[in-house]
Design an enzyme around this catalytic site. Structure first.
Site, PDB file in Angstrom:
ATOM      1  N   GLU A   1       0.845  -1.191   0.000  1.00 53.68           N
ATOM      2  CA  GLU A   1       0.000   0.000   0.000  1.00 53.68           C
ATOM      3  C   GLU A   1       0.880   1.239   0.000  1.00 53.68           C
ATOM      4  O   GLU A   1       1.781   1.389   0.836  1.00 53.68           O
ATOM      5  CB  GLU A   1      -0.947   0.021   1.198  1.00 53.68           C
ATOM      6  CG  GLU A   1      -1.875   1.232   1.168  1.00 53.68           C
ATOM      7  CD  GLU A   1      -3.069   1.116   2.097  1.00 53.68           C
ATOM      8  OE1 GLU A   1      -3.740   2.141   2.336  1.00 53.68           O
ATOM      9  OE2 GLU A   1      -3.350  -0.008   2.587  1.00 53.68           O
TER      10      GLU A   1
ATOM     11  N   GLU B   1       4.469   5.068   4.033  1.00 52.23           N
ATOM     12  CA  GLU B   1       3.837   6.333   4.408  1.00 52.23           C
ATOM     13  C   GLU B   1       4.921   7.311   4.847  1.00 52.23           C
ATOM     14  O   GLU B   1       5.724   6.985   5.720  1.00 52.23           O
ATOM     15  CB  GLU B   1       2.845   6.095   5.554  1.00 52.23           C
ATOM     16  CG  GLU B   1       2.266   7.337   6.188  1.00 52.23           C
ATOM     17  CD  GLU B   1       1.484   8.183   5.203  1.00 52.23           C
ATOM     18  OE1 GLU B   1       1.781   9.388   5.122  1.00 52.23           O
ATOM     19  OE2 GLU B   1       0.589   7.645   4.525  1.00 52.23           O
TER      20      GLU B   1
ATOM     21  N   ASP C   1      -2.460  12.403  -2.699  1.00 56.70           N
ATOM     22  CA  ASP C   1      -2.540  13.857  -2.797  1.00 56.70           C
ATOM     23  C   ASP C   1      -2.879  14.234  -4.239  1.00 56.70           C
ATOM     24  O   ASP C   1      -2.153  13.861  -5.157  1.00 56.70           O
ATOM     25  CB  ASP C   1      -1.198  14.471  -2.395  1.00 56.70           C
ATOM     26  CG  ASP C   1      -1.293  15.968  -2.142  1.00 56.70           C
ATOM     27  OD1 ASP C   1      -2.020  16.647  -2.893  1.00 56.70           O
ATOM     28  OD2 ASP C   1      -0.639  16.456  -1.210  1.00 56.70           O
TER      29      ASP C   1
ATOM     30  N   THR D   1     -11.982   3.722   5.205  1.00 50.23           N
ATOM     31  CA  THR D   1     -11.074   4.493   6.046  1.00 50.23           C
ATOM     32  C   THR D   1     -11.779   5.726   6.592  1.00 50.23           C
ATOM     33  O   THR D   1     -12.822   6.147   6.101  1.00 50.23           O
ATOM     34  CB  THR D   1      -9.838   4.947   5.252  1.00 50.23           C
ATOM     35  OG1 THR D   1     -10.234   5.887   4.244  1.00 50.23           O
ATOM     36  CG2 THR D   1      -9.147   3.763   4.585  1.00 50.23           C
ATOM     37  N   ARG D   2     -11.178   6.311   7.620  1.00 50.26           N
ATOM     38  CA  ARG D   2     -11.724   7.550   8.175  1.00 50.26           C
ATOM     39  C   ARG D   2     -11.720   8.662   7.142  1.00 50.26           C
ATOM     40  O   ARG D   2     -12.642   9.487   7.086  1.00 50.26           O
ATOM     41  CB  ARG D   2     -10.912   7.971   9.408  1.00 50.26           C
ATOM     42  CG  ARG D   2     -11.242   7.190  10.659  1.00 50.26           C
ATOM     43  CD  ARG D   2     -10.398   7.641  11.826  1.00 50.26           C
ATOM     44  NE  ARG D   2      -9.025   7.163  11.690  1.00 50.26           N
ATOM     45  CZ  ARG D   2      -8.038   7.467  12.531  1.00 50.26           C
ATOM     46  NH1 ARG D   2      -8.281   8.268  13.556  1.00 50.26           N
ATOM     47  NH2 ARG D   2      -6.831   6.987  12.362  1.00 50.26           N
ATOM     48  N   TYR D   3     -10.703   8.708   6.307  1.00 49.62           N
ATOM     49  CA  TYR D   3     -10.639   9.746   5.276  1.00 49.62           C
ATOM     50  C   TYR D   3     -11.816   9.604   4.320  1.00 49.62           C
ATOM     51  O   TYR D   3     -12.443  10.601   3.934  1.00 49.62           O
ATOM     52  CB  TYR D   3      -9.323   9.637   4.503  1.00 49.62           C
ATOM     53  CG  TYR D   3      -9.175  10.720   3.461  1.00 49.62           C
ATOM     54  CD1 TYR D   3      -8.534  11.914   3.752  1.00 49.62           C
ATOM     55  CD2 TYR D   3      -9.695  10.556   2.173  1.00 49.62           C
ATOM     56  CE1 TYR D   3      -8.418  12.920   2.808  1.00 49.62           C
ATOM     57  CE2 TYR D   3      -9.585  11.558   1.223  1.00 49.62           C
ATOM     58  CZ  TYR D   3      -8.936  12.732   1.549  1.00 49.62           C
ATOM     59  OH  TYR D   3      -8.827  13.725   0.607  1.00 49.62           O
TER      60      TYR D   3
END
Length: 226
Positions: free
Chosen positions: A57, A82, A131, A205-207
């Site tokens: 990922e 990340e 992004d 996901t939270r996003y």
């Protein structure tokens, strides 16, 4: 056009809010145990001690999707990349709380990991809500460019899957344009629901939840490596 495969520069702050004591302890104690080596070739045997399937990922945010996939596929090894420390701390929390032994983390440029993997070694690559770099002059910074995709394609096994999720209309259109130019991927969509509805094996996901609360559409792209 230069892109992340050649620019090799990460933008933004490596750390957001100050870490709490428990978070700092995770970084000090757990991260060294699950970190991807900084140098040299890497494969399943080096990372996990055996020859298991590998999935990767790129930019895992707080780690919810990475942890969900790892819990659902304990037989596979997962590599999460990340660049931001607070995201890495989030993933470390999942690894600890869910006792995930099949995850390795890299804090930095994901392409520095991808290029060290053997060709045709990955069963899947996930790129979720990257992004968008919405300004035209920043398009070269997008991960969805041919340089990174060439590298990703080389590391995916034939028949393996590349997944992209985005809630940004500009990035959606850009990605569709870029992927339409490629002959090494097949878009796995035969109806609108195939990219408008989150697949059952695609942890939320939270996003993503935040994007929907803000009224954003979310697109789910699945491609097969030819």
């Amino acid at each position: 056009m230069n892109d992340p495969a050649t620019i090799r520069r990460l933008y933004g702050r490596a750390q957001g809010h100050k870490l709490r004591k428990g978070q700092a302890a995770l970084v000090e104690d757990l991260l060294p145990k699950v970190a991807v080596p900084e140098e040299g070739p890497i494969d399943a045997a080096r990372l996990f001690g055996d020859d298991r399937p590998l999935r990767l990922e790129i930019g895992f945010g707080a780690g919810e999707h990475l942890a969900g996939q790892a819990a659902a596929r304990p037989e596979a090894g997962f590599i999460g990349c990340e660049p931001f420390l607070n995201g890495v701390v989030g993933a470390l929390g999942h690894i600890r709380d869910e006792a995930l032994s099949n995850v390795r983390l890299y804090m930095g440029d994901a392409l520095a990991v991808v290029e060290r993997l053997p060709d045709e070694s990955l069963d899947a690559v996930y790129l979720l809500h990257p992004d968008p770099w919405p300004k035209a002059r920043h398009a070269k910074r997008r991960m969805m460019n041919h340089g990174p995709l060439d590298l990703i394609a080389a590391k995916l096994k034939p028949g393996a899957e590349f997944r992209l999720g985005t809630d940004d209309p500009t990035y959606c259109r850009w990605s569709m344009m870029v992927m339409a130019q490629r002959q090494d991927f097949t878009w796995l969509a035969s109806r609108p629901g195939d990219f408008l509805e989150r697949p059952a094996d695609w942890p939320e996901t939270r996003y993503e939840r935040k994007a929907r609360r803000q009224g954003h559409e979310v697109w789910y792209f699945r491609y097969r490596r030819n």
